[in-house]
Structure formats: C-alpha cells, structure tokens
Design a protein around this motif. Sequence first.
Motif, PDB file in Angstrom:
ATOM      1  N   GLY A 143       0.312   5.051  13.287  1.00  0.00           N
ATOM      2  CA  GLY A 143       0.397   4.213  12.082  1.00  0.00           C
ATOM      3  C   GLY A 143       1.841   3.879  11.745  1.00  0.00           C
ATOM      4  O   GLY A 143       2.164   2.754  11.366  1.00  0.00           O
ATOM      5  N   LEU A 144       2.743   4.905  11.914  1.00  0.00           N
ATOM      6  CA  LEU A 144       4.160   4.691  11.617  1.00  0.00           C
ATOM      7  C   LEU A 144       4.760   3.638  12.555  1.00  0.00           C
ATOM      8  O   LEU A 144       5.534   2.770  12.133  1.00  0.00           O
ATOM      9  CB  LEU A 144       4.913   6.019  11.742  1.00  0.00           C
ATOM     10  CG  LEU A 144       6.417   5.968  11.499  1.00  0.00           C
ATOM     11  CD1 LEU A 144       6.733   5.478  10.067  1.00  0.00           C
ATOM     12  CD2 LEU A 144       7.057   7.333  11.717  1.00  0.00           C
ATOM     13  N   ARG A 145       4.361   3.727  13.829  1.00  0.00           N
ATOM     14  CA  ARG A 145       4.888   2.748  14.796  1.00  0.00           C
ATOM     15  C   ARG A 145       4.492   1.314  14.413  1.00  0.00           C
ATOM     16  O   ARG A 145       5.278   0.373  14.540  1.00  0.00           O
ATOM     17  CB  ARG A 145       4.383   3.092  16.207  1.00  0.00           C
ATOM     18  CG  ARG A 145       5.128   4.257  16.830  1.00  0.00           C
ATOM     19  CD  ARG A 145       4.896   4.341  18.339  1.00  0.00           C
ATOM     20  NE  ARG A 145       5.670   5.446  18.884  1.00  0.00           N
ATOM     21  CZ  ARG A 145       5.227   6.685  19.024  1.00  0.00           C
ATOM     22  NH1 ARG A 145       3.980   6.981  18.680  1.00  0.00           N
ATOM     23  NH2 ARG A 145       6.006   7.624  19.497  1.00  0.00           N
ATOM     24  N   LEU A 146       3.239   1.168  13.936  1.00  0.00           N
ATOM     25  CA  LEU A 146       2.770  -0.167  13.535  1.00  0.00           C
ATOM     26  C   LEU A 146       3.580  -0.698  12.355  1.00  0.00           C
ATOM     27  O   LEU A 146       3.995  -1.857  12.327  1.00  0.00           O
ATOM     28  CB  LEU A 146       1.284  -0.112  13.171  1.00  0.00           C
ATOM     29  CG  LEU A 146       0.322   0.011  14.365  1.00  0.00           C
ATOM     30  CD1 LEU A 146      -1.108   0.220  13.873  1.00  0.00           C
ATOM     31  CD2 LEU A 146       0.405  -1.242  15.238  1.00  0.00           C
ATOM     32  N   ARG A 147       3.822   0.193  11.380  1.00  0.00           N
ATOM     33  CA  ARG A 147       4.577  -0.235  10.192  1.00  0.00           C
ATOM     34  C   ARG A 147       6.027  -0.570  10.566  1.00  0.00           C
ATOM     35  O   ARG A 147       6.604  -1.538  10.088  1.00  0.00           O
ATOM     36  CB  ARG A 147       4.554   0.857   9.129  1.00  0.00           C
ATOM     37  CG  ARG A 147       3.173   1.025   8.496  1.00  0.00           C
ATOM     38  CD  ARG A 147       3.187   2.136   7.469  1.00  0.00           C
ATOM     39  NE  ARG A 147       4.057   1.803   6.348  1.00  0.00           N
ATOM     40  CZ  ARG A 147       4.573   2.717   5.529  1.00  0.00           C
ATOM     41  NH1 ARG A 147       4.321   4.002   5.711  1.00  0.00           N
ATOM     42  NH2 ARG A 147       5.353   2.335   4.534  1.00  0.00           N
ATOM     43  N   LEU A 148       6.607   0.287  11.456  1.00  0.00           N
ATOM     44  CA  LEU A 148       7.993   0.036  11.878  1.00  0.00           C
ATOM     45  C   LEU A 148       8.101  -1.277  12.662  1.00  0.00           C
ATOM     46  O   LEU A 148       9.082  -2.019  12.526  1.00  0.00           O
ATOM     47  CB  LEU A 148       8.496   1.203  12.733  1.00  0.00           C
ATOM     48  CG  LEU A 148       8.813   2.503  11.973  1.00  0.00           C
ATOM     49  CD1 LEU A 148       9.067   3.651  12.944  1.00  0.00           C
ATOM     50  CD2 LEU A 148      10.028   2.313  11.060  1.00  0.00           C
ATOM     51  N   ALA A 149       7.068  -1.559  13.453  1.00  0.00           N
ATOM     52  CA  ALA A 149       7.101  -2.800  14.243  1.00  0.00           C
ATOM     53  C   ALA A 149       7.178  -4.024  13.316  1.00  0.00           C
ATOM     54  O   ALA A 149       7.802  -5.029  13.645  1.00  0.00           O
ATOM     55  CB  ALA A 149       5.860  -2.878  15.127  1.00  0.00           C
ATOM     56  N   ALA A 150       6.560  -3.877  12.144  1.00  0.00           N
ATOM     57  CA  ALA A 150       6.564  -4.990  11.194  1.00  0.00           C
ATOM     58  C   ALA A 150       7.874  -5.060  10.405  1.00  0.00           C
ATOM     59  O   ALA A 150       8.441  -6.128  10.197  1.00  0.00           O
ATOM     60  CB  ALA A 150       5.381  -4.844  10.240  1.00  0.00           C
ATOM     61  N   GLU A 151       8.373  -3.891   9.968  1.00  0.00           N
ATOM     62  CA  GLU A 151       9.534  -3.853   9.080  1.00  0.00           C
ATOM     63  C   GLU A 151      10.876  -3.770   9.824  1.00  0.00           C
ATOM     64  O   GLU A 151      11.881  -4.324   9.383  1.00  0.00           O
ATOM     65  CB  GLU A 151       9.440  -2.641   8.142  1.00  0.00           C
ATOM     66  CG  GLU A 151       8.194  -2.613   7.283  1.00  0.00           C
ATOM     67  CD  GLU A 151       8.214  -3.647   6.167  1.00  0.00           C
ATOM     68  OE1 GLU A 151       9.330  -4.011   5.739  1.00  0.00           O
ATOM     69  OE2 GLU A 151       7.135  -4.109   5.747  1.00  0.00           O
ATOM     70  N   ALA A 152      10.885  -3.008  10.926  1.00  0.00           N
ATOM     71  CA  ALA A 152      12.143  -2.832  11.683  1.00  0.00           C
ATOM     72  C   ALA A 152      11.820  -2.890  13.176  1.00  0.00           C
ATOM     73  O   ALA A 152      11.655  -1.852  13.827  1.00  0.00           O
ATOM     74  CB  ALA A 152      12.794  -1.508  11.312  1.00  0.00           C
ATOM     75  N   PRO A 153      11.659  -4.057  13.714  1.00  0.00           N
ATOM     76  CA  PRO A 153      11.170  -4.205  15.103  1.00  0.00           C
ATOM     77  C   PRO A 153      12.067  -3.565  16.152  1.00  0.00           C
ATOM     78  O   PRO A 153      11.600  -3.264  17.256  1.00  0.00           O
ATOM     79  CB  PRO A 153      11.087  -5.712  15.292  1.00  0.00           C
ATOM     80  CG  PRO A 153      11.792  -6.320  14.136  1.00  0.00           C
ATOM     81  CD  PRO A 153      11.884  -5.324  13.039  1.00  0.00           C
ATOM     82  N   ALA A 154      13.342  -3.298  15.819  1.00  0.00           N
ATOM     83  CA  ALA A 154      14.241  -2.690  16.812  1.00  0.00           C
ATOM     84  C   ALA A 154      14.130  -1.167  16.836  1.00  0.00           C
ATOM     85  O   ALA A 154      14.790  -0.501  17.636  1.00  0.00           O
ATOM     86  CB  ALA A 154      15.688  -3.089  16.518  1.00  0.00           C
ATOM     87  N   ALA A 155      13.302  -0.591  15.955  1.00  0.00           N
ATOM     88  CA  ALA A 155      13.205   0.874  15.860  1.00  0.00           C
ATOM     89  C   ALA A 155      12.271   1.429  16.939  1.00  0.00           C
ATOM     90  O   ALA A 155      11.198   0.888  17.173  1.00  0.00           O
ATOM     91  CB  ALA A 155      12.691   1.264  14.488  1.00  0.00           C
ATOM     92  N   VAL A 156      12.744   2.493  17.553  1.00  0.00           N
ATOM     93  CA  VAL A 156      11.923   3.182  18.571  1.00  0.00           C
ATOM     94  C   VAL A 156      11.759   4.636  18.121  1.00  0.00           C
ATOM     95  O   VAL A 156      12.742   5.364  17.948  1.00  0.00           O
ATOM     96  CB  VAL A 156      12.598   3.138  19.958  1.00  0.00           C
ATOM     97  CG1 VAL A 156      11.773   3.931  20.969  1.00  0.00           C
ATOM     98  CG2 VAL A 156      12.797   1.702  20.397  1.00  0.00           C
ATOM     99  N   LEU A 157      10.515   5.023  17.918  1.00  0.00           N
ATOM    100  CA  LEU A 157      10.240   6.394  17.453  1.00  0.00           C
ATOM    101  C   LEU A 157      10.155   7.337  18.662  1.00  0.00           C
ATOM    102  O   LEU A 157       9.306   7.163  19.531  1.00  0.00           O
ATOM    103  CB  LEU A 157       8.922   6.420  16.665  1.00  0.00           C
ATOM    104  CG  LEU A 157       8.498   7.792  16.128  1.00  0.00           C
ATOM    105  CD1 LEU A 157       9.505   8.322  15.096  1.00  0.00           C
ATOM    106  CD2 LEU A 157       7.100   7.714  15.503  1.00  0.00           C
TER     107      LEU A 157
END
Lengths: 301, 243
Positions: A143-157
């Motif tokens: 779920g966090l990855r999906l939210r990050l993809a929307a808000e901060a697309p350059a973030a890699v968890l």
Amino acid sequence: MSLDLRAAAKMLQFDEKADRVVPPTGFTARLTVFSSFAMAFLAVFALALSLAAGRVAERWGDELAQSSTLRISAPAGEGVTQTEAALRVLRTTPGIVDARALTIDEQRALLTPWFGADIPIEDLPLPQLIDITETDEGYDAAGLRLRLAAEAPAAVLDDHARWRRPLIEAASRLRILGWASILLIATASAAMVTLAANAALAANAQVIAVLRLVGAKDTYIARAFVRRFALRSLTGAAFGTLVGIVALVLIPSRGDSAGFLTDLSIQGWGWVWVILIPPLSGLVAFIATRFAARRVLEELA
Amino acid sequence: MLRHNNAGNRGRDKTAVIELENVAYSYGGGELLTDMTLSVAPGSFHFLTGPSGSGKTTFLKLCYGALQATAGHVRLFERDVRGLGRDDVAILRRKIGVVHQDCQFLDHLPVTENIALPLSVSGQDTSGAGAEANLKELLAWVGLTARGDALPPELSGGERQRAALARAVIMSPDVILADEPTGNIDWEMSQRLLTLLVELNRMGKTILVATHDLGLIRAAKAQVPTRVLRISNRRLQMAGADL
C-alpha cells in the motif's frame, strides 16, 4: 517408572563390596564409555548449532525492528519536493513510528568507510535517504509503495525486512532442530545404555542367582549395575564434552566478517548447558540402567 | 499331615520354622508336587529322599521362598510367603542357609569374600577385626584355612561343598537346607560334611537335607535324632523305619 529419590541416592552411594560382586565386563564397559563419549561430542555440536542459530535469529530480529530505508533518486530540482512529499506520506502511514531524512553529514558518514572522510558529497548526485522506524506490527509495504508512486514517483522503498524474515524463520527452525537433535541424542544414549545393561545383566544371571540365594535385595543387586553404568556414562560423556569443546575452539575465528558457520561457538550462559552434558548423560544412564535392572530382576524372579 | 520335631508329633506347631499346608507346585501344565503338608520344628534334623526327578530340589526351593507354591500355603517363620514381596523374601532368606549340590559362587571373588557374601549383602561389617576373626574361625571349622585366598574354580568338589556350608552358616541362620550336599564328593568328605551338619544341629539349628545317600542318613541317625521324609508320586511321605 517412579523415581524414589532416597532409593536413587542409595544406589549411587559408593560401596566397594557391592561394586565388586559383579565381575568386570570389558566389552560392555568399553561400549558404554565409547557411546557416551560419541553422544556427548555430538551433543556439544548440536548445542553449539542451536545456540548459534538462536543468536543469529536474535540479531536479525533486532535489525528487523530497526528501520527500513526509502531512497529518492529524483531529477535535479525535484529532490526536495519529492522528499517532503514522501515524508508526508510516511508520517501518515499506519505502522510507521517515525520517518526522518538523513542529513548530509549522516550520509557522508555512511560513505566514509568506502570513499574516505574527504569525499565532496555535495558535488555528487547522491539519492536522499529517509530512515523509517516501524511499529512492532509493521506497515503495509504494498500500500505504501502505491501511495509513494503517486506522491513521490522517484522514491524506492528498500524493505529489507521482507528478505530477512525467512532467514529468521530458518534460523529459528535450525535452533529447534538443534534441540531436537539433543533430545534424540539423549534418547539414543538411553537406548544404548539400556542394551548394554541388559546384556550385562543377562550375562550375570548366575551372579544374580547367587546374590539372591544369600539374601540380597533387588536394590543391592541393581546398585552394582546402576552405579557402574552411570559412572561409565559420566566418564565417557566428560571426555566427549571436552573433545567437543576443543573441536569448537579449533574452528577458525570469524574475524571481522559476521558469518553463521564461523559463529559456531559457545558463549555466556551457553557454557552452563555444556557443563550439564556429562551429569545429564550420567543421569540418563542411571535411569536407563535402573529401569533395565528392575525389568530383568523381575523376569529372573 | 506330617508334623515333625525331635519331641515327636504335636498339633500344629506355632513355632514351626517351615510350614507347608496342602502345597502344590505346577510347572508347564504338569503338577510336580501335590497336597504337601509339613511342619518343621526348630532344632529338628530332617532328611528328604526320593527318586531323581521326584521334586526334592523343587521342594527345597519352596522351603526357602525361591519358588511360589501354585496352591496351598508355605509359611517361613510363621510368615506366609505368598503375601511377601521379593525384598521381604530376601530378608527371610538370611535366616535360612542353603547348600546346593552344584554350589554356585562368584567365581571372580576369593573364597573368603564368597563366604562373607551374606554379611555384605545384609550390610554387616566384614572388614573389622571381629568379623575377620569370625571368618577365620569359620574357615578353620570347615577346614579351608589354607584355601581362603583361592578362587572358587580352583577348589575341589569337597572344598566347594564345605565353602558353601560356611557361606550358608555365616549369618548364623536358624535353618540349614542342603540339596544333595554329598552328591559330588567321596565318602570320607561326605562324613566330614555330615559331622559339620550334626554339630550345627546340636547348636540348635534346624537341618533339612535332600539326599539319595542312604549311608549318610544311617550315619546321621547314629549321631542325632532324625526324621526321614520321602517324595513319592508327587506326595510327601514318611520313609520306612528301616533306614
């Protein structure tokens, strides 16, 4: 079998005359000493394996409880924006206690072991790292990855917990396997001592008949056998434990690199278990021989 | 019913050391001994005769609790053997000295230790000065002073019988049971053994000897009052007076 402690203590009392009534039995004596030696040697390794697996599971568990890492490799000019967006997302995500962007100095400290202290970190296109601290329950990574993809697309968890968890489970199972091995070793020791005691009792049927003829109680007859086998087992196990410890010491030290195989050692309270191996072996032999003696004396009655 | 003591027949003797009441013993589906009743008074001297295989050894084993009767009651010193545990029987057996034809010893221990074995198993001192003096006296009594350090396999048949007798009496038991004690020894040695048994009887010990040896019985009758029992057709009988 009920274990009468007074009778048990009486059986272990030194009585030279009672010990002498049974003739020396060279073969079963050597067999008992050797099997106890071998079993104690194996028990030391099983114990070391179990304790090492426990330490690994504990260490990895501790590391799991620390942080995950978020890496933001944004194009120039978007780094700060995406970092702030990612932090907003992280701080509103259930299961995350804290999320904190590493400072330049902290990132420099991380790189120092590889590039030295004088690295011009400001000039390098380094990603921004965010340290995440989870709750015990953890967070929903998907779920966090999906939210990050929307808000901060350059973030890699970097969810390192996900690959360490199976290793912890493996280490835990290895620990259980080690204890199960010790249990099997104890059972096999009891079986071998029972066989040897049965053989000795059967070979000495005439001795038993003579002792009964002159009024010996079963306790007296059993004592000669029980003491003998308990002491043999204790002696064999003491040597086996000693040799096992020496063999463990001879395993090359791990040095600076942490490794499971090189960590196969006894540490701290683990020594208490090692020291208990010989007396426990003697106790197992005592119970096994007493059981065998009672059964054989019953049959010969 | 046979009641025996040196004073002749009485009613059921409350002080009987060995008492059998309608005793039977079966093994492997066949009855070896049947309906045996006997009361052995303290201080009496009995012989037990009968053909080979008649059950003399079995009878003696019943008399010292090595076998349990399959019917009837065996009482040793007024205690019914049937109700006793193995440890109780072991304690009772210390009051009964047994000599077998094929005397069994602990072959790895010297004669003195074998003779002292009943003392050891009953927890009595065997190494004190008094105990050692008694042991020497006993060895001298059975004529084995020079053989005390020998191992049992080194002894002759007669020496083994005498060593077995010494072992049987070292606890000063009330009863001595001997199973064919002269079976493997010559006449001279059997007379020597009989002399020892007669001496014990005169000291008040109860003696019961199973034997084929009619000469031994006649020699004993010449020295002490004896009774002769016979096992015939699985039953206990009084033997003829012509013995």
